[in-house]
Scaffold this motif. Structure first.
Motif, PDB file in Angstrom:
ATOM      1  N   PHE A 162     -28.636 -17.130  -7.968  1.00  0.00           N
ATOM      2  CA  PHE A 162     -28.836 -18.581  -7.376  1.00  0.00           C
ATOM      3  C   PHE A 162     -30.214 -18.928  -7.496  1.00  0.00           C
ATOM      4  O   PHE A 162     -31.169 -18.105  -7.286  1.00  0.00           O
TER       5      PHE A 162
ATOM      6  N   ALA B 286     -21.505 -18.458   3.357  1.00  0.00           N
ATOM      7  CA  ALA B 286     -23.131 -18.385   3.045  1.00  0.00           C
ATOM      8  C   ALA B 286     -23.631 -17.559   4.120  1.00  0.00           C
ATOM      9  O   ALA B 286     -24.774 -16.755   3.911  1.00  0.00           O
TER      10      ALA B 286
ATOM     11  N   ALA C 162     -26.300 -14.936  -1.857  1.00  0.00           N
ATOM     12  CA  ALA C 162     -26.049 -16.061  -2.661  1.00  0.00           C
ATOM     13  C   ALA C 162     -25.850 -15.770  -4.199  1.00  0.00           C
ATOM     14  O   ALA C 162     -25.150 -16.106  -4.709  1.00  0.00           O
TER      15      ALA C 162
ATOM     16  N   LEU D  62     -22.302 -14.898  -4.504  1.00  0.00           N
ATOM     17  CA  LEU D  62     -21.422 -16.033  -4.617  1.00  0.00           C
ATOM     18  C   LEU D  62     -21.232 -16.559  -5.958  1.00  0.00           C
ATOM     19  O   LEU D  62     -20.437 -16.911  -6.430  1.00  0.00           O
ATOM     20  N   VAL D  63     -22.603 -16.864  -6.452  1.00  0.00           N
ATOM     21  CA  VAL D  63     -22.881 -17.197  -8.042  1.00  0.00           C
ATOM     22  C   VAL D  63     -21.805 -16.344  -8.978  1.00  0.00           C
ATOM     23  O   VAL D  63     -21.097 -16.987  -9.600  1.00  0.00           O
TER      24      VAL D  63
ATOM     25  N   GLN E 149     -24.086 -23.528  -8.800  1.00  0.00           N
ATOM     26  CA  GLN E 149     -25.464 -23.834  -8.287  1.00  0.00           C
ATOM     27  C   GLN E 149     -25.021 -24.734  -7.105  1.00  0.00           C
ATOM     28  O   GLN E 149     -25.306 -24.349  -5.906  1.00  0.00           O
TER      29      GLN E 149
ATOM     30  N   VAL F 297     -22.673 -23.268  -4.455  1.00  0.00           N
ATOM     31  CA  VAL F 297     -23.423 -22.335  -3.411  1.00  0.00           C
ATOM     32  C   VAL F 297     -24.247 -23.109  -2.506  1.00  0.00           C
ATOM     33  O   VAL F 297     -24.533 -22.915  -1.316  1.00  0.00           O
ATOM     34  N   GLN F 298     -25.105 -24.222  -2.893  1.00  0.00           N
ATOM     35  CA  GLN F 298     -25.808 -25.020  -2.192  1.00  0.00           C
ATOM     36  C   GLN F 298     -24.939 -25.703  -1.001  1.00  0.00           C
ATOM     37  O   GLN F 298     -25.282 -25.629   0.510  1.00  0.00           O
TER      38      GLN F 298
ATOM     39  N   LEU G 278     -22.048 -24.612   0.059  1.00  0.00           N
ATOM     40  CA  LEU G 278     -21.740 -23.569   1.077  1.00  0.00           C
ATOM     41  C   LEU G 278     -22.764 -23.028   2.238  1.00  0.00           C
ATOM     42  O   LEU G 278     -22.549 -22.863   3.202  1.00  0.00           O
ATOM     43  N   GLN G 279     -24.238 -23.293   1.537  1.00  0.00           N
ATOM     44  CA  GLN G 279     -25.291 -22.938   2.495  1.00  0.00           C
ATOM     45  C   GLN G 279     -25.471 -24.025   3.577  1.00  0.00           C
ATOM     46  O   GLN G 279     -25.687 -23.867   4.718  1.00  0.00           O
TER      47      GLN G 279
END
Lengths: 229, 116
Positions: free
Chosen positions: A134, A176, A181, A184-185, A211, A214-215, A217-218
Motif C-alpha cells: 500500500f 481496513a 493495508a 489488503l493490497v 490502491q 484500499v483507500q 476501505l480506509q
C-alpha cells in the motif's frame, strides 16, 4: 544501564505472553483454525475448516482490532465462514439460516492479549505477500464506491454498509480496521496465493485501482458504523 | 540404479501432488463459487441478489441458457461477464479453476438447464 535492563525485561515478558498465547491457541482454537498451514488444497478440505486460517495472522490482522474483537467478538461474515453451510431456499432468494450460525467464543482481556501476541508472530511467506504494497493516499467515499462497485463489481458479494451489498463475503466497511493495508493490497492482487480455494475471485484489478480500493476501505472504516446501525 | 530411479520418480510425483491444489468435481465447484449468486438450485436467486444491479442468469432455464454455446459458457466462466459483453458482476474464475474444471462446469450447467 537501567534502561537496558528494562528493555530486556520487556522483551522477556512479551515472549512469555506470546508463549502463553500459543498454548491457548493450541488448546482452544486449533479445532476450528489452522495454525500451521498450508491452506486447503481442495474444496472439501476447505469446507471442513470451521474458521479462517490463522497461520499467517501476523501479516493479516491489525493487532489492536484483533485484541478487542477477541474480547467482544461479533459476526463479520453475515452468512458465516462457509455460506453454503448456512443458507436455505427462500421465497424470493436464498436466505441465511441463522439457526446454524454459532457465536465465536469470547476470551478474557488477559487471554486476548496473550493470544494476540502469539498470532502476530505467525507471518505469511514472501510468496503469499507478493511485492505489491500500500502506497498511502486517500480517496472520497463516492469515487471509491465507483471503483469498488461499478468498475469491479465487488459489492456483489460484500456489504459496503450495514444491510447494503452482498452477503456471502465478509463485510468490507470495517475491513481496513481489521486488516493491514499491505495484506489488503496483496489479497486483492492474488487471493489464490493465500487460499487456492477461496470463493473470492481474482478480478485482475489494475494495480492503481487496487490502491484506490484500499483507500476506499480506509475511508469507509472511518465511519462510526456502530452508531449508524 | 533402477531402484534409485524409481524411488526418485515416486518422490518427485508425490512432491508435485502435495504442492498442487487438487482438481475438484463440478458439483463442489458449483457450490463453492456459483451458489453465492446463482443460487442453491441454480435458478439465479442466490444469497447475494438483493442489491445487485443485474440479476444472475437462471441456470435452470432452457430458454435463458439454450442460446449460449458451450464455448460462450467456457469463456464467461474463465474470463468473466465483460468477455461476452455481459455484466462486470460475473467475475473471471481462471485463477480459481483449471480449464478441465471449467469444461466440467459447462457440462454441469447443461444438466441443470437440460439443454444443449
Amino acid at each position: 544501564m537501567k534502561y537496558l535492563f528494562l528493555l530486556v525485561a520487556l522483551i522477556v515478558a512479551n515472549a512469555a505472553l506470546a508463549d502463553d498465547g500459543m498454548l491457548i491457541l493450541q488448546n482452544r482454537c486449533a479445532s476450528c483454525h489452522e495454525l500451521s498451514g498450508p491452506a486447503a488444497q481442495s474444496v472439501q478440505e476447505l469446507w471442513q475448516r470451521k474458521g479462517p486460517d490463522l497461520f499467517y495472522a501476523g501479516s493479516k490482522y491489525n493487532a489492536e482490532w484483533l485484541e478487542k474483537w477477541l474480547v467482544k467478538p461479533r459476526r463479520i461474515r453475515p452468512a458465516g465462514h462457509h455460506p453454503i453451510q448456512h443458507i436455505k431456499p427462500g421465497n424470493k432468494r436464498d436466505m441465511i439460516d441463522t439457526t446454524t450460525l454459532r457465536p465465536h467464543p469470547a476470551l478474557s482481556p488477559n487471554d486476548a492479549k496473550k493470544v494476540t501476541k502469539a498470532l502476530m508472530k505467525l507471518k505469511a511467506t514472501a510468496e503469499m505477500m507478493g511485492t505489491a504494497v500500500f502506497k498511502g493516499g486517500s480517496i472520497s467515499v463516492s469515487f471509491g464506491e465507483m471503483v469498488f462497485d461499478k468498475f469491479n463489481g465487488c459489492m456483489a458479494c460484500h456489504e459496503i454498509e450495514p444491510g447494503y451489498g452482498g452477503l456471502s463475503g465478509p463485510e468490507v466497511y470495517t475491513a481496513a480496521k481489521r486488516y493491514q493495508a499491505d495484506y489488503l493490497v496483496s489479497f486483492i492482487t492474488d487471493p489464490q496465493a493465500w487460499n487456492p480455494k477461496t470463493p473470492m475471485p481474482n478480478r485482475h484489478v489494475s494495480a492503481p485501482n487496487i490502491q484506490k480500493i484500499v483507500q476506499y476501505l480506509q475511508a469507509l472504516a472511518k465511519e462510526n458504523w456502530d452508531e449508524k446501525k | 540404479m533402477r531402484k534409485n530411479k524409481l524411488f526418485l520418480t515416486l518422490f518427485v510425483s508425490l512432491l508435485m501432488l502435495s504442492s498442487a491444489a487438487w482438481s475438484d468435481d463440478a458439483e463442489d465447484n458449483y457450490k463453492n463459487y456459483c451458489w453465492q449468486c446463482h443460487g442453491m438450485t441454480g435458478d439465479g436467486m442466490g444469497l447475494n441478489v438483493q442489491d445487485m444491479s443485474v440479476q444472475p442468469r437462471d441456470h435452470t432455464s432452457a430458454k435463458a441458457m439454450g442460446g449460449r454455446s458451450d464455448a460462450d459458457l467456457f469463456k464467461v466462466i474463465k474470463e468473466g461477464g465483460l468477455a461476452i459483453d455481459k455484466s462486470v458482476l460475473m467475475p473471471p474464475w481462471r485463477d480459481s479453476l483449471s480449464d478441465d474444471e471449467i469444461h466440467d462446469l459447462v457440462k454441469y450447467l447443461r444438466k441443470l438447464c437440460q439443454c444443449g
